[in-house]
Design an enzyme around this catalytic site. Structure first.
Site, PDB file in Angstrom:
ATOM      1  N   LYS A  44       0.835  -1.041   0.069  1.00  0.00           N
ATOM      2  CA  LYS A  44       0.102  -0.157  -0.035  1.00  0.00           C
ATOM      3  C   LYS A  44       0.968   1.189  -0.128  1.00  0.00           C
ATOM      4  O   LYS A  44       0.411   2.335   0.009  1.00  0.00           O
ATOM      5  CB  LYS A  44      -0.921   0.176   1.268  1.00  0.00           C
ATOM      6  CG  LYS A  44      -1.912  -0.932   1.171  1.00  0.00           C
ATOM      7  CD  LYS A  44      -2.759  -1.142   2.537  1.00  0.00           C
ATOM      8  CE  LYS A  44      -3.177   0.061   3.461  1.00  0.00           C
ATOM      9  NZ  LYS A  44      -3.944  -0.282   4.490  1.00  0.00           N
ATOM     10  N   LYS A  46       2.730   2.080   2.280  1.00  0.00           N
ATOM     11  CA  LYS A  46       2.536   2.753   3.519  1.00  0.00           C
ATOM     12  C   LYS A  46       3.444   2.272   4.697  1.00  0.00           C
ATOM     13  O   LYS A  46       3.953   1.141   4.627  1.00  0.00           O
ATOM     14  CB  LYS A  46       1.241   2.668   4.252  1.00  0.00           C
ATOM     15  CG  LYS A  46      -0.053   3.427   3.808  1.00  0.00           C
ATOM     16  CD  LYS A  46      -1.329   3.051   4.535  1.00  0.00           C
ATOM     17  CE  LYS A  46      -2.156   4.570   4.878  1.00  0.00           C
ATOM     18  NZ  LYS A  46      -3.160   4.362   5.593  1.00  0.00           N
TER      19      LYS A  46
HETATM   20  N1  C2G Z   1     -10.758   7.217   8.773  1.00  0.00           N
HETATM   21  C1  C2G Z   1     -11.693   8.221   9.198  1.00  0.00           C
HETATM   22  N2  C2G Z   1     -11.422   9.569   9.512  1.00  0.00           N
HETATM   23  C2  C2G Z   1     -10.166   9.829   9.638  1.00  0.00           C
HETATM   24  C3  C2G Z   1      -9.049   8.859   9.385  1.00  0.00           C
HETATM   25  C4  C2G Z   1      -9.478   7.758   8.929  1.00  0.00           C
HETATM   26  O1  C2G Z   1     -12.855   7.827   9.056  1.00  0.00           O
HETATM   27  N3  C2G Z   1      -9.754  11.057  10.057  1.00  0.00           N
HETATM   28  C5  C2G Z   1     -11.061   6.154   8.253  1.00  0.00           C
HETATM   29  C6  C2G Z   1     -10.493   5.503   7.038  1.00  0.00           C
HETATM   30  O2  C2G Z   1     -11.568   6.126   6.257  1.00  0.00           O
HETATM   31  C7  C2G Z   1     -10.570   4.018   6.960  1.00  0.00           C
HETATM   32  C8  C2G Z   1     -10.093   3.642   8.577  1.00  0.00           C
HETATM   33  O3  C2G Z   1     -10.477   4.841   9.186  1.00  0.00           O
HETATM   34  O4  C2G Z   1     -11.856   3.687   6.650  1.00  0.00           O
HETATM   35  C9  C2G Z   1      -8.828   3.312   8.505  1.00  0.00           C
HETATM   36  O5  C2G Z   1      -7.939   4.400   8.001  1.00  0.00           O
HETATM   37  P1  C2G Z   1      -6.430   3.894   7.561  1.00  0.00           P
HETATM   38  O6  C2G Z   1      -5.713   3.107   8.477  1.00  0.00           O
HETATM   39  O7  C2G Z   1      -5.887   5.121   6.892  1.00  0.00           O
HETATM   40  O8  C2G Z   1      -7.021   2.879   6.508  1.00  0.00           O
HETATM   41  P2  C2G Z   1      -6.378   2.483   4.948  1.00  0.00           P
HETATM   42  O9  C2G Z   1      -4.993   2.931   5.057  1.00  0.00           O
HETATM   43  O10 C2G Z   1      -7.197   3.604   4.124  1.00  0.00           O
HETATM   44  O11 C2G Z   1      -6.430   1.125   4.619  1.00  0.00           O
HETATM   45  O12 C2G Z   1      -8.219  -2.372   2.055  1.00  0.00           O
HETATM   46  C10 C2G Z   1      -8.556  -1.233   2.808  1.00  0.00           C
HETATM   47  C11 C2G Z   1      -7.302  -0.619   3.153  1.00  0.00           C
HETATM   48  O13 C2G Z   1      -6.658  -1.237   4.077  1.00  0.00           O
HETATM   49  C12 C2G Z   1      -7.587   0.906   3.800  1.00  0.00           C
END
Ligand code: C2G
Length: 134
Positions: A44, A46
């Site tokens: 990803k 990340k």
């Molecule tokens: N999120 C949120 N508000 C934020 C930050 C994050 O609602 N201020 C939500 C994101 O939209 C996501 C969840 O929290 O639904 C987890 O965020 P991340 O850890 O950044 O997830 P991501 O890296 O986008 O991974 O297969 C899907 C991926 O693994 C998603």
């Protein structure tokens, strides 16, 4: 029992994550969180501050979370929905439309992201450099 699933890295767990988990749990009775392994995070583009084990340990302490499983690839969602008998798939709306292919298996809901907080903002504010948003 209505089962809900969501996916993510959940690094440096913050109130925006918790607000997502709280709303996801409110959509059913049992919430599974699939958290990205360190290897999948590399795919990803990340890099999490906390290891998979520590992110899992933290998430398991959240009262809205009933089970934590690993997310190791992009393809596992369809099989997870069947394997765990999922009724509702939830993601923040930064992913809006990306997982609509699951609609023939379960309800797909994109919830508004929580404004004003993000893991990358925390890292920037603390001067931890990184090469990807999250
Ligand atoms: N999120 C949120 N508000 C934020 C930050 C994050 O609602 N201020 C939500 C994101 O939209 C996501 C969840 O929290 O639904 C987890 O965020 P991340 O850890 O950044 O997830 P991501 O890296 O986008 O991974 O297969 C899907 C991926 O693994 C998603």
């Amino acid at each position: 029992m209505k089962k809900v699933i969501t996916y993510g890295t959940f690094d440096l767990l913050h109130w925006g994550h918790v607000h997502l988990l709280e709303r996801a749990k409110s959509l059913g009775d049992y919430l599974i969180v699939a958290i990205s392994t360190d290897e999948f995070n590399r795919i990803k583009h990340k890099e999490a501050y906390h290891s998979y084990e520590h992110r899992k340990y933290i998430l398991e302490a959240i009262k809205y979370v009933d089970e934590v499983i690993p997310e190791t690839n992009w393809e596992q969602k369809k099989t997870d929905v069947e394997k765990y008998g999922i009724d509702t798939f939830v993601m923040g709306d930064d992913w809006k439309g990306q997982f609509d292919f699951l609609k023939d298996q379960c309800e797909v809901i994109y919830l508004p992201r929580t404004e004003g907080i993000s893991t990358s903002q925390i890292k920037n504010d603390l001067n931890i450099t990184e090469d990807s948003k999250n």
